[in-house]
Scaffold this motif. Structure first.
Motif, PDB file in Angstrom:
ATOM      1  N   PRO A   1      10.230   9.018 -17.271  1.00 36.95           N
ATOM      2  CA  PRO A   1      10.923   8.115 -18.199  1.00 36.95           C
ATOM      3  C   PRO A   1      10.465   6.674 -17.984  1.00 36.95           C
ATOM      4  N   LYS A   2      10.068   6.033 -19.084  1.00 35.73           N
ATOM      5  CA  LYS A   2       9.571   4.663 -18.970  1.00 35.73           C
ATOM      6  C   LYS A   2      10.671   3.733 -18.448  1.00 35.73           C
ATOM      7  N   SER A   3      11.928   4.090 -18.794  1.00 42.38           N
ATOM      8  CA  SER A   3      13.031   3.211 -18.386  1.00 42.38           C
ATOM      9  C   SER A   3      13.139   3.131 -16.865  1.00 42.38           C
ATOM     10  N   LEU A   4      12.802   4.223 -16.179  1.00 39.20           N
ATOM     11  CA  LEU A   4      12.866   4.214 -14.717  1.00 39.20           C
ATOM     12  C   LEU A   4      11.871   3.212 -14.148  1.00 39.20           C
ATOM     13  N   ILE A   5      10.694   3.186 -14.759  1.00 37.64           N
ATOM     14  CA  ILE A   5       9.651   2.290 -14.260  1.00 37.64           C
ATOM     15  C   ILE A   5      10.075   0.842 -14.492  1.00 37.64           C
ATOM     16  N   GLN A   6      10.628   0.602 -15.701  1.00 37.51           N
ATOM     17  CA  GLN A   6      11.101  -0.753 -15.999  1.00 37.51           C
ATOM     18  C   GLN A   6      12.213  -1.156 -15.042  1.00 37.51           C
ATOM     19  N   ALA A   7      13.144  -0.236 -14.858  1.00 39.36           N
ATOM     20  CA  ALA A   7      14.275  -0.539 -13.967  1.00 39.36           C
ATOM     21  C   ALA A   7      13.761  -0.895 -12.583  1.00 39.36           C
ATOM     22  N   SER A   8      12.787  -0.122 -12.138  1.00 40.79           N
ATOM     23  CA  SER A   8      12.254  -0.361 -10.803  1.00 40.79           C
ATOM     24  C   SER A   8      11.662  -1.756 -10.685  1.00 40.79           C
ATOM     25  N   SER A   9      10.880  -2.164 -11.698  1.00 47.15           N
ATOM     26  CA  SER A   9      10.270  -3.485 -11.570  1.00 47.15           C
ATOM     27  C   SER A   9      11.301  -4.593 -11.836  1.00 47.15           C
ATOM     28  N   ASP A  10      12.292  -4.303 -12.685  1.00 40.99           N
ATOM     29  CA  ASP A  10      13.370  -5.289 -12.893  1.00 40.99           C
ATOM     30  C   ASP A  10      14.103  -5.564 -11.583  1.00 40.99           C
ATOM     31  N   LEU A  11      14.228  -4.514 -10.790  1.00 45.07           N
ATOM     32  CA  LEU A  11      14.959  -4.669  -9.540  1.00 45.07           C
ATOM     33  C   LEU A  11      14.070  -5.231  -8.438  1.00 45.07           C
ATOM     34  N   GLY A  12      12.870  -5.632  -8.804  1.00 46.44           N
ATOM     35  CA  GLY A  12      12.040  -6.369  -7.861  1.00 46.44           C
ATOM     36  C   GLY A  12      11.010  -5.573  -7.103  1.00 46.44           C
ATOM     37  N   ALA A  13      10.775  -4.313  -7.502  1.00 46.95           N
ATOM     38  CA  ALA A  13       9.761  -3.545  -6.795  1.00 46.95           C
ATOM     39  C   ALA A  13       8.373  -4.000  -7.221  1.00 46.95           C
ATOM     40  N   ARG A  14       7.470  -4.068  -6.265  1.00 47.73           N
ATOM     41  CA  ARG A  14       6.080  -4.356  -6.602  1.00 47.73           C
ATOM     42  C   ARG A  14       5.470  -3.091  -7.204  1.00 47.73           C
ATOM     43  N   PRO A  15       4.371  -3.235  -8.007  1.00 49.72           N
ATOM     44  CA  PRO A  15       3.787  -2.038  -8.644  1.00 49.72           C
ATOM     45  C   PRO A  15       3.517  -0.925  -7.642  1.00 49.72           C
ATOM     46  N   GLY A  16       3.022  -1.282  -6.469  1.00 49.22           N
ATOM     47  CA  GLY A  16       2.734  -0.271  -5.454  1.00 49.22           C
ATOM     48  C   GLY A  16       3.988   0.483  -5.048  1.00 49.22           C
ATOM     49  N   GLN A  17       5.075  -0.264  -4.894  1.00 47.07           N
ATOM     50  CA  GLN A  17       6.342   0.364  -4.509  1.00 47.07           C
ATOM     51  C   GLN A  17       6.836   1.297  -5.606  1.00 47.07           C
ATOM     52  N   THR A  18       6.766   0.802  -6.869  1.00 48.04           N
ATOM     53  CA  THR A  18       7.193   1.633  -7.993  1.00 48.04           C
ATOM     54  C   THR A  18       6.421   2.937  -7.996  1.00 48.04           C
ATOM     55  N   PHE A  19       5.109   2.821  -7.752  1.00 47.33           N
ATOM     56  CA  PHE A  19       4.286   4.023  -7.758  1.00 47.33           C
ATOM     57  C   PHE A  19       4.717   4.992  -6.662  1.00 47.33           C
ATOM     58  N   ARG A  20       4.868   4.474  -5.459  1.00 48.22           N
ATOM     59  CA  ARG A  20       5.190   5.347  -4.318  1.00 48.22           C
ATOM     60  C   ARG A  20       6.581   5.959  -4.435  1.00 48.22           C
ATOM     61  N   LYS A  21       7.547   5.143  -4.883  1.00 53.25           N
ATOM     62  CA  LYS A  21       8.933   5.604  -4.808  1.00 53.25           C
ATOM     63  C   LYS A  21       9.416   6.255  -6.101  1.00 53.25           C
ATOM     64  N   ILE A  22       8.815   5.896  -7.245  1.00 54.84           N
ATOM     65  CA  ILE A  22       9.305   6.437  -8.519  1.00 54.84           C
ATOM     66  C   ILE A  22       8.307   7.417  -9.116  1.00 54.84           C
ATOM     67  N   ILE A  23       7.090   6.939  -9.366  1.00 53.39           N
ATOM     68  CA  ILE A  23       6.159   7.755 -10.142  1.00 53.39           C
ATOM     69  C   ILE A  23       5.685   8.972  -9.345  1.00 53.39           C
ATOM     70  N   TRP A  24       5.170   8.750  -8.141  1.00 53.40           N
ATOM     71  CA  TRP A  24       4.576   9.839  -7.366  1.00 53.40           C
ATOM     72  C   TRP A  24       5.527  11.011  -7.153  1.00 53.40           C
ATOM     73  N   PRO A  25       6.786  10.754  -6.724  1.00 61.82           N
ATOM     74  CA  PRO A  25       7.665  11.921  -6.522  1.00 61.82           C
ATOM     75  C   PRO A  25       7.894  12.715  -7.807  1.00 61.82           C
ATOM     76  N   LEU A  26       7.883  12.021  -8.958  1.00 62.77           N
ATOM     77  CA  LEU A  26       8.117  12.731 -10.215  1.00 62.77           C
ATOM     78  C   LEU A  26       6.886  13.506 -10.675  1.00 62.77           C
ATOM     79  N   VAL A  27       5.719  13.117 -10.167  1.00 63.75           N
ATOM     80  CA  VAL A  27       4.481  13.734 -10.646  1.00 63.75           C
ATOM     81  C   VAL A  27       4.015  14.865  -9.740  1.00 63.75           C
ATOM     82  N   ILE A  28       4.617  14.949  -8.553  1.00 64.50           N
ATOM     83  CA  ILE A  28       4.189  15.990  -7.609  1.00 64.50           C
ATOM     84  C   ILE A  28       4.146  17.398  -8.241  1.00 64.50           C
ATOM     85  N   PRO A  29       5.156  17.786  -9.063  1.00 62.02           N
ATOM     86  CA  PRO A  29       5.050  19.123  -9.676  1.00 62.02           C
ATOM     87  C   PRO A  29       3.770  19.305 -10.487  1.00 62.02           C
ATOM     88  N   GLY A  30       3.366  18.268 -11.220  1.00 58.11           N
ATOM     89  CA  GLY A  30       2.141  18.366 -12.009  1.00 58.11           C
ATOM     90  C   GLY A  30       0.926  18.541 -11.126  1.00 58.11           C
TER      91      GLY A  30
END
Lengths: 269, 304
Positions: B202-231
């Motif tokens: 969900p794009k909103s999760l990524i936005q929320a993450s950066s709104d809350l001050g996460a750096r792109p690297g953090q967003t990737f590690r904590k939000i995107i990667w765990p969601l993509v592991i099944p793929g």
């Protein structure tokens, strides 16, 4: 998601794409080389004469013809069986549905060599001589899932209410099939059929186990690979085969455009 | 009432009849021809070969498995193939992920269709032709050598090839070359499920993450990667299982050391020992089953 891709990502992307497409360009280049014994790069000169020579090879034409026949037959079987199972899976809830899903995926999830040797041992036991038909049986088995994937995706997007409406208005099953169902799945059938045709046309691993001395085009190709001379002929045929398989793929993509129906990802070796 | 009409009515009133009419032919095909064959293959692995007559003896015996595991060369084949499958899978993730990431997040509309098709086309071009292309590229007088020499780095290539185990007389006769070809051939199978998984984030999760001050690297590690592991896990099923079973690539671009698929092929063909071939083909099934159990925990089946 940041606004712009970083430089590193862009480099990784374009290098990856180069990696994916470079070998295909090389095939075309070597079809034109004047050097027919080694893989010398860059080619010492360019010529079109291999195209003429390739088209005079009777064994190539025979292999091509056999491949077209096998692919057409396997696709025909897959279209009928794939559509039937798609209709059943879409329309009904029944015990063992998950089992059928697994059964459909299995021929493409297990390595092709397993399908091949499994069929071979069975043909041996039943004392069936390898023939045109044993090749077709092998191919149809892994083509069914391609058709199934495309057709069932289309079924899921067309509501069952259309069929009910047709029957309420007095059409019987056959008329409903002919005038309601068939038109709505026609492009999915065509796309699935073309993908399965391309899949069969290119198949080599299962075929080596189910064919005797019949040479489909990929088998002919495999034998040619180990010939020391006239190598560019192999490349000419390769370019030719790529054209034959690319057109259906692009066409299938176009037929299912604006939908996410196309299930080409299930191809395996 | 015409026969056609009556038949139609019966089918409407009795959906179970319709269901069985629809299901029986495909089930006969897949259940009997395909599953039956697999079952027969398993049976064959428990038969033995009569040494005198060269005929298969249809009696229960563990001699094929005994033969398989008693020879250290055979165990080497299993280990070698499994290691190759693992390394190829990791390489496919490393190369495929950025491609999928770029397509999923930074392309849209026609450009997206175009790039998607550009991943699909190598997948659908003839397997043999792609393998053959790599033979041309990796050959001693081929493109790669030429390129290294052009840059004056010929010594580097020689150095790499002289490394024991991975090297060889030329790239087209080395494990390194084989690894490249395997990675190339199965790469699209990794890219496609990762694209699908990334599109589901969900794009909103990524936005929320950066709104809350996460750096792109953090967003990737904590939000995107765990969601993509099944793929990633779904893609790895293909790369892993296809490498395990392949016998053409080790034959065309290879070393004398055998792979499981080659062994199956040789045993059923020239050696004429179907029980041993069957036993060898049970090995990848077991390895794949173990692998599937592992990746199922990562949710791979929801991303297939």
């Amino acid at each position: 998601m940041p606004g712009k891709p970083s430089l590193g990502l862009r480099i990784a992307f374009y290098l990856g794409m180069l990696f994916l497409h470079f070998p295909i360009a090389i095939i075309v280049l070597y079809a034109l080389t004047t050097e027919d014994r080694t893989y010398q790069f860059p080619p010492p000169g360019l010529t079109l004469r291999w195209f003429g020579e390739a088209f005079q090879r009777q064994d190539m034409w025979a292999a091509l013809w056999l491949s077209l026949q096998v692919a057409a037959m396997a696709t025909g079987i897959a279209l009928v069986l794939g559509t039937m199972v798609a209709a059943a899976m879409y329309r009904f809830q029944f015990l063992g549905k998950d089992f059928i899903t697994v059964l459909l995926i299995l021929p493409i999830a297990l390595p092709g060599i397993l399908t091949g040797i499994a069929l071979l041992t069975t043909f041996k036991r039943l004392a069936l001589e390898p023939s045109f038909w044993t090749i077709v049986i092998g191919h149809a088995t892994f083509c069914i899932v391609t058709v199934y994937n495309n057709v069932v995706a289309r079924f899921r997007r067309t509501g069952y209410s259309q069929i009910e409406a047709s029957m309420d208005l007095g059409a019987d099953w056959f008329a409903t099939w002919r005038f309601v169902v068939l038109p709505s799945i026609a492009t999915a059938l065509l796309a699935g059929g073309m993908l399965s045709f391309a899949l069969s046309f290119d198949e080599v691993i299962v075929t080596t186990f189910t064919a005797a001395d019949q040479k489909t085009l990929p088998i002919w190709f495999l034998n040619e690979l180990f010939r020391p001379r006239e190598r560019p002929i192999t490349n000419v045929v390769a370019v030719f085969v790529m054209l034959i398989t690319f057109l259906p793929i692009v066409l299938a993509q176009w037929l299912t455009r604006d939908t996410d129906d196309l299930h080409g990802g299930g191809k395996t070796g | 009432m015409t026969l056609r009409r009556r038949l139609s009515d019966v089918l409407y009133v009795r959906p179970l009849l319709l269901l069985s009419l629809l299901l029986i032919p495909p089930l006969l095909w897949l259940g009997i021809i395909y599953l039956g064959s697999l079952f027969n293959l398993m049976l064959y692995s428990f038969y033995s070969l009569n040494d005198f007559t060269g005929q298969v003896e249809y009696r229960f015996s563990l001699s094929a498995f005994q033969q398989l595991f008693s020879s250290s060369a055979n165990v080497d084949i299993v280990v070698r193939t499994t290691l190759m499958a693992l390394v190829v899978t990791l390489a496919c993730i490393a190369i495929g992920f950025p491609i999928a990431y770029y397509i999923a997040f930074y392309t849209k509309g026609n450009a997206r269709t175009f790039w998607y098709l550009m991943v699909l086309l190598p997948l659908w071009s003839s397997y043999l032709i792609k393998v053959y292309a790599w033979r041309l590229i990796l050959a001693g007088e081929g493109v790669v050598s030429w390129f290294f020499n052009l840059l004056g780095l010929g010594w580097l290539l020689q150095g790499i090839l002289s490394v024991p185990v991975v090297g060889g007389p030329s790239l087209s006769n080395s494990y390194l070359g084989m690894f490249l070809v395997f990675t190339y051939i199965w790469l699209p199978y990794m890219i496609l499920p990762i694209i699908t998984a990334l599109e589901r984030v969900p794009k909103s999760l990524i936005q929320a993450s950066s709104d809350l001050g996460a750096r792109p690297g953090q967003t990737f590690r904590k939000i995107i990667w765990p969601l993509v592991i099944p793929g990633v896990a779904a893609g790895s099923i293909f790369t892993f299982s296809l490498t395990l079973g392949d016998y053409i690539i080790p034959q065309v671009v290879g070393q004398p050391g055998f792979f499981i698929g080659q062994m199956v092929y040789v045993q059923q063909g020239t050696a004429g020992n179907l029980p041993l071939a069957a036993a060898f083909s049970v090995v990848p099934v077991v390895i794949i089953a173990i692998y599937l159990l592992i990746v199922r925990r990562m949710g791979a089946f929801n991303a297939l």
